[in-house]
Every structure is written in structure tokens, then in C-alpha cells.
Design an enzyme around this catalytic site. Structure first.
Site, PDB file in Angstrom:
ATOM      1  N   TYR A   1      40.757 -11.703   9.824  1.00 44.66           N
ATOM      2  CA  TYR A   1      40.126 -12.660   8.910  1.00 44.66           C
ATOM      3  C   TYR A   1      39.200 -13.597   9.669  1.00 44.66           C
ATOM      4  O   TYR A   1      38.058 -13.831   9.257  1.00 44.66           O
ATOM      5  CB  TYR A   1      41.221 -13.451   8.184  1.00 44.66           C
ATOM      6  CG  TYR A   1      40.682 -14.487   7.212  1.00 44.66           C
ATOM      7  CD1 TYR A   1      40.262 -14.104   5.942  1.00 44.66           C
ATOM      8  CD2 TYR A   1      40.597 -15.834   7.565  1.00 44.66           C
ATOM      9  CE1 TYR A   1      39.774 -15.054   5.041  1.00 44.66           C
ATOM     10  CE2 TYR A   1      40.112 -16.783   6.674  1.00 44.66           C
ATOM     11  CZ  TYR A   1      39.703 -16.387   5.423  1.00 44.66           C
ATOM     12  OH  TYR A   1      39.213 -17.328   4.542  1.00 44.66           O
TER      13      TYR A   1
ATOM     14  N   SER B   1      35.664 -20.834   6.763  1.00 43.02           N
ATOM     15  CA  SER B   1      37.027 -21.257   7.065  1.00 43.02           C
ATOM     16  C   SER B   1      37.101 -21.774   8.495  1.00 43.02           C
ATOM     17  O   SER B   1      36.330 -21.342   9.368  1.00 43.02           O
ATOM     18  CB  SER B   1      37.978 -20.068   6.908  1.00 43.02           C
ATOM     19  OG  SER B   1      39.235 -20.334   7.495  1.00 43.02           O
TER      20      SER B   1
END
Length: 254
Positions: free
Chosen positions: A164, A151
Site C-alpha cells: 500500500y 496517505s
């Protein structure tokens, strides 16, 4: 159901393990690999979702997947997964790791220890244990490929995304390091950044966003198949879906 001989398909007779296969990008990857001729070993936590995936694979290809319901946060199970693949197939040609938790989008100072521990277990410890379990299986294949979903949050920290982003940054470091260690082998490891896609995780993170404005996860399937069969010629690589789509459009219009 297509009536193509399996030998004509680009991934015929390949064994492909897809972790996080029950929904989103993992599901799209599993379907694309199966349609390309691979036998898919699908791992996810929910039995019903895996059975739904198997029904779709069977409808598209006439073949069944191997279904493995498990919580990858219980990381010891990944050792057993590698052993089971060895006993049944003796090798692994393609590994796609698409499983991840979003976790709580909260200030770092407010992170609950149990939530942090769970996020680290699923997003970071599990892929490390997966690499440990699967490397011998990949070494037994002729042209193995390992694809890990990452990501932009790994390299672009943003408020409330600390947990995250940290786990994705750790994953990127682990995969790049592992790939460098494999430089003189026939295994190639790839980091794939899908960007914004129409997934449940994206909807949870951005509840006000119009999902219709985002690409469907099925669009990334051809890229996953390409990465699974292409010789990247590098010990490691980072691939962006957006860049690939732009290059594909350029080739199509040439």
C-alpha cells in the site's frame, strides 16, 4: 431540500468527476461538491452504492448525478470514461481521485503476485491512466482542479504496509511530476492527506480501534470544495486535513 439558486453556489455549473464515490471520503466529497453546485460524475464499482449516493444528492440538491459503475482496475475503461465526458460535457472542472485498495497487510516477502498486481492496477496505474484521459478535459475548463487522496504511509514506511505504501508513494511522485509539467497552465493538482478517518478501509486496517474517536468523512467535504474553487497559486501543493482543520479553527476563533 434547499431552495438556493444554483448561481449562488460556489461550484455552480462545474463538472466534477469523483472516482471512488460510493463510500468513505469519496462519497463525502461527491456529496459536498454536489451541494456546492457541481454536477457530479460518480465512479465506483458497485451500482447499488452509486444509486444510494444519487438518492442522497437528489434529496439534498434536487439534481441527479451521472453514475458510472466500473472497476477502475480494468484500466482501459478509463479511456472510455474520458471520451464519454468529452462527448457529454466537453470539459472537466474538478477531478477527485479517492479510490484505493488497502490490500494485504503482510511482510513484503509474503506478497502474492496477483494481489500485488491488483493493488498496483487500482492504486497506481488507474490514476496514471485517469490523468492521461482527463488532462485534455481539464485544459478545456477555465479553472480546473485535480485532487488526489494520499496517505502518510507514502512517506513513512511501516512494517506490513509495504504494498500500500509503495503505491501511494508512486502516486505522490506521479502527481507532483504532472503538476510540475502543468506549471504554465491553468490546471492545478493537489495531494490531499485526510489522515485517520472513520472509513471501512481504516476499520479493516485497525480492527481494534474505536471508530467513534475518528472524524467522520463528511468533515473533509468543505476542504474538498475549497480546493476545488481556490487558486492555490502553485504548480503543486500538499494539503493535510489536520492542518486545514487547525487553521480553520484558528480563523473561527479570531
Amino acid at each position: 431540500m434547499p431552495d438556493l439558486p444554483t448561481s449562488s453556489l460556489p461550484l455552480a455549473d462545474r463538472i466534477a468527476l469523483v472516482v471512488g464515490a460510493s463510500r468513505g471520503i469519496g462519497r463525502a466529497s461527491a456529496l459536498a461538491l454536489a451541494r456546492a453546485g457541481a454536477h457530479v460524475v460518480a465512479v465506483a464499482q458497485t451500482q447499488g452504492a452509486l444509486e444510494s449516493l444519487d438518492d442522497e444528492i437528489r434529496a439534498a440538491t434536487g439534481q441527479s448525478a451521472t453514475l458510472v459503475p466500473m472497476d477502475i482496475g480494468q484500466v482501459d475503461g478509463l479511456d472510455q470514461l474520458g471520451l464519454a465526458i468529452h462527448q457529454r460535457f466537453g470539459r472537466l472542472d474538478v477531478l477527485v481521485h479517492a479510490a484505493a485498495l488497502l490490500g494485504s497487510l503482510t511482510p513484503v516477502s509474503h506478497l502474492e503476485p496477483r494481489h500485488w498486481d491488483r493493488l498496483v492496477a487500482v492504486n497506481l496505474t488507474a490514476p496514471v491512466r485517469l490523468i492521461r484521459s482527463c488532462e485534455p478535459l481539464l485544459r478545456a475548463a477555465t479553472a480546473p482542479r485535480a485532487i488526489f487522496l494520499t496517505s502518510s504511509r507514502a512517506s513513512h514506511p511501516k512494517a506490513f504496509w509495504g504494498a500500500y505504501g509503495a503505491t501511494k508513494a508512486g502516486l505522490e511522485n506521479i502527481v507532483r511530476t504532472w503538476a510540475d509539467e502543468l506549471e504554465n497552465t491553468h490546471i492545478r493538482a493537489v495531494l490531499l492527506d485526510p489522515g485517520a478517518m472513520r472509513t471501512r478501509m481504516r476499520a479493516d486496517a485497525y480492527p481494534g480501534e474505536d471508530p467513534a474517536a475518528l472524524p467522520d468523512p463528511a468533515e473533509i467535504g468543505p476542504l474538498v470544495v475549497e480546493l476545488a474553487q481556490a487558486d492555490l497559486g502553485l504548480p503543486t501543493a500538499s494539503v493535510s486535513f489536520a492542518d486545514w482543520k487547525m487553521r480553520s479553527g484558528t480563523r473561527a476563533s479570531a
